[in-house]
Scaffold this active site. Structure first.
Site, PDB file in Angstrom:
ATOM      1  N   LYS A 176      14.058  67.306  60.111  1.00  0.00           N
ATOM      2  CA  LYS A 176      13.612  66.359  60.992  1.00  0.00           C
ATOM      3  C   LYS A 176      13.826  65.442  60.363  1.00  0.00           C
ATOM      4  O   LYS A 176      14.457  65.587  59.062  1.00  0.00           O
ATOM      5  CB  LYS A 176      11.916  66.382  61.057  1.00  0.00           C
ATOM      6  CG  LYS A 176      11.386  66.447  59.931  1.00  0.00           C
ATOM      7  CD  LYS A 176      10.809  64.441  59.813  1.00  0.00           C
ATOM      8  CE  LYS A 176       9.626  65.249  58.473  1.00  0.00           C
ATOM      9  NZ  LYS A 176      10.391  64.077  57.153  1.00  0.00           N
TER      10      LYS A 176
ATOM     11  N   TYR B  66       6.406  61.662  62.027  1.00  0.00           N
ATOM     12  CA  TYR B  66       4.986  62.125  61.902  1.00  0.00           C
ATOM     13  C   TYR B  66       4.174  61.916  62.806  1.00  0.00           C
ATOM     14  O   TYR B  66       2.644  62.130  63.088  1.00  0.00           O
ATOM     15  CB  TYR B  66       4.604  62.145  60.401  1.00  0.00           C
ATOM     16  CG  TYR B  66       5.323  63.562  59.207  1.00  0.00           C
ATOM     17  CD1 TYR B  66       5.589  64.615  59.242  1.00  0.00           C
ATOM     18  CD2 TYR B  66       6.032  62.955  57.603  1.00  0.00           C
ATOM     19  CE1 TYR B  66       6.146  65.487  59.276  1.00  0.00           C
ATOM     20  CE2 TYR B  66       7.239  63.928  57.583  1.00  0.00           C
ATOM     21  CZ  TYR B  66       6.753  65.390  57.780  1.00  0.00           C
ATOM     22  OH  TYR B  66       8.086  65.755  56.811  1.00  0.00           O
TER      23      TYR B  66
END
Length: 365
Positions: free
Chosen positions: A133, A217
């Site tokens: 990511k 996140y």
């Protein structure tokens, strides 16, 4: 592994399925092996300190090869992990990986601006793909990656390690079971002080900026907590180091998300301060997870007295993630965090940047 994998697929309410639903099953025959060979592409900190050590502990996969542009690194890894010469590639020889049956999965661990190219090349080489990511810099790049893997009938998983760890899985189940009632408000923060000035995270052209990194996140926190996809966003950005964070590169970003149920989320992410927690307010109680996105040490409290705490050592999250994804490939089953999951986050990131730059609310379709 199976019980953890099944949880995030089954513990869903109406609306949350879009958040963590997998790709449609790809057409593939089960590999005739007990373990899948993984090649790491890019040997920076994350591969060196976390993924490679984690691969020494996995049950369903192993470190089979590497791709690096640094001959010194290649020699060091060759000796440390007993990697044969035929499984060591440069970026120029990368496409030859198609002829190597030792390598089943290519794990792209490069700066975000390079993800699209190497995911597509790996898929064309006939390899399953894992990508770190953020999945990519733009939603269009994400879709191109998804399309390439689908066309070549290969699995695509995003390295969302928290999907695979037991504290996250338990708190999601508590929320889906309605233990604190209807979700009204979420606050999620993730940040640290990054003193670097020349890393790719401080280079916009390489996919730098905090929203792409730690920001993913907090978006995951808001989406998993509500079980919904946001429909509108407002956002603000600021920096305390304008000599480093300039020309749209964000050091600190705050965003306010609106969800279809009326729930709202306030998310904050920064390279200028330390913060890491998830707070959820429901109609019947509250939940707090702190730290929220650390590599270990997560602790949760909900309803004022109920705890969530599953301890483990670093790099267990990465071990669980890769074991889960390898098991899914071998069983021809969906992965927990498919490309579509990464695409959803990048669509929101793009909306947040647009809202911050315009000063107006931006709708998310």
């Amino acid at each position: 592994m199976t019980s953890r994998r099944n949880f995030l697929h089954t513990a869903t309410l109406s609306g949350v399925a879009a958040t963590i639903a997998p790709n449609a099953l790809w057409s593939a025959t089960r590999p005739a092996k007990d373990k899948l060979g993984v090649a790491l592409v890019g040997l920076g900190y994350y591969s060196t300190d976390l993924l490679a050590p984690a691969l020494q502990k996995t049950k369903n996969c192993y470190l089979a090869g590497i791709v690096t542009g640094t001959p010194e690194k290649a020699e060091k890894w060759k000796k440390q992990y007993n990697i044969p010469d035929k499984n060591i590639y440069s970026y120029q020889t990368f496409d030859q990986i198609a002829n190597n049956p030792d390598i089943d999965v290519v794990y792209v661990v490069l700066p975000p601006s390079m993800h699209e190219e190497y995911v597509i090349r790996a898929a064309k080489a006939g390899k399953h793909v894992w990508v770190e990511k953020p999945m990519a810099v733009t939603a269009k790049e994400c879709q191109n990656m998804i399309d390439a893997c689908a066309k070549n009938k290969r699995s695509l998983a995003v390295g969302y390690r928290l999907h695979h760890e037991p504290n996250t899985q338990e708190y999601v189940k508590v929320l889906r079971d309605g233990k604190i009632g209807k979700i009204l408000m979420v606050s999620c923060s993730a940040g640290y002080y990054d003193a670097r000035t020349t890393h790719w995270k401080q280079k916009k052209e390489m996919g730098g900026g905090v929203m792409y990194d730690m920001g993913v996140y907090v978006l995951q926190g808001a989406r998993l907590a509500t079980g919904e996809e946001p429909i509108a966003v407002t956002a603000q950005q600021y920096t305390t180091r304008p000599d480093v964070y300039k020309n749209g590169l964000d050091e600190t970003t705050m965003a306010q998300l609106l969800f279809p149920s009326g729930a709202r989320a306030a998310v904050q992410t920064s390279y200028g301060m330390n913060m890491n927690f998830l707070d959820v307010i429901g109609s019947k109680g509250t939940m707090r997870i702190e730290p929220y996105s650390a590599y270990n040490g997560q602790k949760g409290l909900w309803g004022g007295k109920n705890t969530i705490e599953h301890p483990y050592e670093v790099p267990s999250q990465q071990t669980m993630q890769m074991d889960d994804d390898a098991a899914a490939i071998m069983a021809n089953k969906p992965v927990l965090a498919p490309g579509e999951e990464g695409l959803r986050d990048i669509k929101i990131v793009e909306a947040i940047y647009a809202a911050a730059h315009s000063g107006r609310e931006v709708k998310i379709s």
